[in-house]
Write a protein that holds these residues in place. Structure first.
Motif, PDB file in Angstrom:
ATOM      1  N   CYS A  82      43.135  39.566  44.480  1.00  0.00           N
ATOM      2  CA  CYS A  82      42.795  40.820  44.421  1.00  0.00           C
ATOM      3  C   CYS A  82      42.094  41.369  45.431  1.00  0.00           C
ATOM      4  N   ARG A  83      41.568  40.761  46.301  1.00  0.00           N
ATOM      5  CA  ARG A  83      40.835  40.927  47.526  1.00  0.00           C
ATOM      6  C   ARG A  83      39.432  41.579  47.157  1.00  0.00           C
ATOM      7  N   CYS A 107      37.361  40.958  44.244  1.00  0.00           N
ATOM      8  CA  CYS A 107      36.445  39.911  43.397  1.00  0.00           C
ATOM      9  C   CYS A 107      35.404  39.362  44.291  1.00  0.00           C
ATOM     10  N   CYS A 114      37.096  36.301  45.942  1.00  0.00           N
ATOM     11  CA  CYS A 114      38.038  36.854  47.167  1.00  0.00           C
ATOM     12  C   CYS A 114      37.109  37.039  48.288  1.00  0.00           C
ATOM     13  N   CYS A 132      40.815  33.138  43.075  1.00  0.00           N
ATOM     14  CA  CYS A 132      40.608  34.484  42.362  1.00  0.00           C
ATOM     15  C   CYS A 132      41.407  34.318  41.005  1.00  0.00           C
TER      16      CYS A 132
HETATM   17 ZN    ZN Z   1      40.004  38.109  43.653  1.00  0.00          ZN
END
Ligand code: ZN
Ligand code: ZN
Ligand code: ZN
Ligand code: ZN
Lengths: 364, 364, 364, 364
Positions: free
Chosen positions: D102-103, D105, D108, D116
């Motif tokens: 997701c980049r 959370c 991440c 993730c």
């Molecule tokens: Zn994530």
């Protein structure tokens, strides 16, 4: 007696595979310890029982040296020090650190005395006649710590090996971090009750499991939640709690860190509860060694399963430091004299106690 | 002589603040070492000089114990062991580990003997009459290591404290990682030449600095690039090289890790070369202690400036392991006898040498 | 106004090197933000001032983009989200994370967004017209966090970049550990007051320094001791305190971890206070950049000097988590409207405040 | 075709639980990708097969989206970039990083994209119609890396997800260290062959296991020893080898680090081989998930059992860096065209190959 050349100790000269401890345990005189250059001798004020003692008397799983003086936790007053001892002096109040490692191998000199292949548990693997249940106790300087002000001999001896085990599991091995959701299995046991307190010292949210009668004690020690792990679906109850925590605080539902010494019966369920990147740390397996695990939990979620035995002297000192600050306390169940040693060990075998069972010389 | 009750050593009984070593250094008989229970005695085959020896003779910055036997690096054959020694036996080929720490404090038992406040450098701070330049050498078991097959006494003694220093700097402290661009300041020195080799063992790209006459030797030790650090703009040349490396490989231009023992004159320039998150590790300051630094480099780029002194026994053993595998070698400049001790130390003072200056008993 | 196509913001179109902010700061309409696919738009409820704002208006040390909307800390209600936004929805209460890093480089994808060479501080380096002092604020999804229940917009905005800075310094960089003796320099500042609280959250013993008038506030935030750092011998007073702590608890006298943003004038004194293996972590240098340090402190004691700028989104979230749990609180000095922006910044320049200076749209 | 509005891809619209791939795989035109602002589009030059592809076609263990374009490893030439793309430009040679996380959370942004909970494997879990076996491939900028000079499209695509897996296991998770004795299970597989090479890059002593016919290839890749793991007593042979190594070098007999993807049948035997403090890292379980383990190995020896899935973009880049330096190479078994897709996957199912099976568009 102390001042003369002989002293009293709890000794056994044969094993008791039938757990008839009264038959083998005798209080008798043994020779005075002759301190080596690097050793400290102290007069015993309090000792604590461990399950090791029972294994020793059974002669299983290892045949420990005979005649044997058992006992891996001891506290008392220093009466003599060897010529090379630098940090301990006569009159100091001290407690034992039971991990006798070689202190010279690459593991020991890297700070991993717990991984030393030559380590022995004092009072269990050592001997003949070298353990805690003796009026005079001798240990290398590196295996005794000063007891902080405000901590009694009883509390220090009760903590010693157990707080070390719990500290090493959570801090040394699992790198516990403030804010984690931590599951302490068997929170009513010795390691469990320190586990709860250490996790709270680290400002974690703590869920403890125990049998129904010990749930209140877990909460009194600081656990935020307590769950009866004799129920078939205890793990579903734990997961539900983690969802409630998540709803309130925004953390992930699930367990970040689980503290195990139960083994076989509850092992795989703990894995199901763990978050991605979560950790199970284990120091034992009281219900059995043969675990069946679904490896998918481990690799798909990137889990850490970490074994842990003993710990470093420095770790035990941290535990004692926090006892001195009043943040962690030992639980004591009952106290027996040397003459009552068989009774004390029979109680331990029964499992019907909360906290440590202690033993003292008659006149300590 | 060895078999009798006295033996020859290089002794001084007063300081030589004028660096007139010939005046104070005498080869004379001193009493036989009486090994303690935890000690090993070995017959010296080779010893190596360190700058410590000069500080000792000057009595500055600390007044070391007199009469003094200097020397912190020794290798030889074991001739006696104390009763508690377990891992070393008579006949073993051994080399010294010169960090004498207390082995009992929380730092030592955590694997940080280098941070022990009671540590002493053997042969420098110890005494009277306890150092390497003696026919018979005694040390605690934990302060000697077996020499791997294929490594000579000379190489082992030449490496000992120096490889430990370099290893601890790069591996223990700076956590060197394959693929980093590493700057080794003073690659022609003892620590620098090990620094180059360790960084190559870790598959790093190495830029070494040295005076013009030592650049070839740096490359022979494995440095990918070598720069004359006596040029005013040496750091610009280094940065240009990092840009070339970056163009070829896609890594960041700049230095990831710089290895320093030069200090004052070159310190801030190293900071300018470091990448975001980069590390400077320092074990000394041969050009002076008073560094002026622009703190913006440190906080804006998130830099690590790490001090380093000595290291662990386990780290020295890793260095020796790689010498045994032929991946790291010691550099030896020249060898002197005990009688030539003043000459040897005068050479060290001159700075005109590459590699270690060695000393041996007359008949070793 | 919000619903239409234009909105009010605090804008400047030229620099004010003379610090005459009233001359340049205008409240005017600017175009509506057009959210990108990965962006969130929120209606501002509270913003906080930072020293960055003053640098921006001065045009020194960097010439930031003009026309400029300043402000790096913002909290409000989400009114729109781009099509790729997954974790934030309209109506969420959110706060900004001001570190705009590239999110694609090797550093960013390693969790080191603070070391990204492309990072920019939002509201300082960004623009034209992109900062917090605007009725509608837009940021990438990864640069906003949900505000925990129980934390106000004001507290969230006041904390944002500052708690991130302090958290990253102590936790991310210095690896703070329960039981350490921690020195918080400038405990009366924004970073300092979070520093005190984070160190207490980690169960450390905290000594804070501040000017005389702020010592009580430091203690109210949890500091165990507070020392006036304007006294020439403040460091001797600190050392004396550490000796008292040591006498009571058995820890080492000296500082384990020092938290600095003062720089030049107090830097070397902090090094003298540090224990072997101790750490100084620095995020700035309010008294100047040119530090003179005695390198011997660093290498002989094995010290870590660690620079720190910004931190990760995940670290800011941890700070917010603890605010939600009531363990850390923001300090707010005063609140101004957009129209009073010049007054607010002039106050910040004066240094006469404790806690954050806040700004809000007229009708927020 | 590329320049028009449609393009060819390998598509399936139903599952093939009977492994009859020919029945479902069709080469047909699909719509052009419309790149998002943060995406890169590249013309496929080479793709590699993974076992994921077979799970996808079977619809087991998860029902992947239909219609489906499979393929998680792709390399090619960039033909278009979205407006926010900064580091990649048209004409760049690139390769996919298949971990779509997701980049945003906390995991991440902490550098733990592999943990993730929203991560998906591109070409396996994604869709409809989003995978590698397509003339034009689109991915977010953060999911493509530039291919280093000297590395072919084929090698880059063959390495991609596999080298990432192996690198993360050994470096990211197990913290491999020079000098360790490393056991690579299944050294003839894709992850195993990179495992051997990475362990050698880290200067470890490598023992690989494989079926008898692949032992030579393991040695050709750098393994110091190779053992047939189909023999009942393969682990005894491994232990004997470690004793030989120990005798020569002074290291401990036993394995320091074991690299597993075999699972069930060989799991507990690996635990018996591990040294105190040793590590087993696992990324899968090709022989089954249900492991029976003796927990005593884990807690008594302080073992680490570490799960591992995927890895970070930065880790894949390190793998590519070393391929560019010629230190690690991909193994390619054979190459098929899109039209031959069923044949290619049938070969993979057979297990009769060494190295990656590749697929290309007809005219690539
Ligand atoms: Zn994530
Ligand atoms: Zn050991
Ligand atoms: Zn020490
Ligand atoms: Zn970046």
């Amino acid at each position: 007696m102390i001042s003369g050349s002989i002293l009293k100790a709890v000794v056994y000269e044969e094993y008791a595979p039938d757990d008839n401890y009264a038959k083998i345990l005798k209080v008798k005189d043994i020779p005075d310890p002759k301190p080596k250059a690097n050793e400290v001798v102290f007069k015993l004020k309090a000792a604590a029982l461990n399950y090791n003692d029972i294994w020793g008397m059974r002669g299983v799983p290892i045949a420990i040296p005979l005649p044997h003086v058992s006992g891996s936790d001891a506290a008392g007053d220093v009466v003599a020090v060897g010529e090379d001892v630098k940090t301990i002096k006569v009159g100091d109040r001290v407690v034992s650190h039971s991990n006798l490692s070689c202190r010279t191998c690459a593991l020991c000199t890297s700070g991993r005395e717990f991984d030393c292949t030559n380590r022995q548990v004092w009072g269990f693997q050592t001997g003949p006649l070298w353990g805690a249940y003796s009026e005079l106790v001798h240990l290398p300087e590196v295996n005794v710590s000063k007891i902080p002000e405000g901590v009694s001999y009883e509390d220090a001896a009760a903590a010693s090996m157990t707080i070390l085990t719990s500290w090493h599991m959570l801090v040394g091995r699992a790198k516990i971090t403030p804010g984690q959701t931590v599951l302490i299995m068997g929170g009513g046991s010795g390691v469990g009750s320190f586990g709860i307190q250490i996790a709270k010292l680290y400002n974690c949210t703590v869920i403890a499991t125990a049998s129904a009668d010990k749930l209140d004690k877990c909460k009194a020690l600081g656990a935020d939640y307590a769950v009866d792990h004799r129920k078939e679906d205890w793990h579903k109850e734990v997961f539900k709690i983690t969802k409630d925590i998540a709803a309130k605080t925004g953390v992930r539902p699930g367990i970040d860190l689980t503290f195990d010494h139960i083994g076989e019966t509850h092992f795989n369920k703990q894995l199901t509860l763990l978050n991605y990147g979560g950790t199970l740390v284990s120091c034992g397996a009281t219900t059995g060694y043969d675990a069946k695990i679904d490896l998918r939990h481990i690799f798909f979620k990137g889990i850490n399963v970490l074994g842990s035995t003993q710990g470093t002297k420095a770790e035990m000192d941290l535990g004692l430091y926090w006892m001195g600050k009043g943040k962690i306390k030992a639980e004591i169940d009952s106290t027996y004299t040397f003459e009552q040693a068989a009774e004390a060990h029979t109680k331990m075998l029964s499992g019907k106690f909360f906290g440590k069972i202690m033993m003292k010389p008659e006149n300590a």
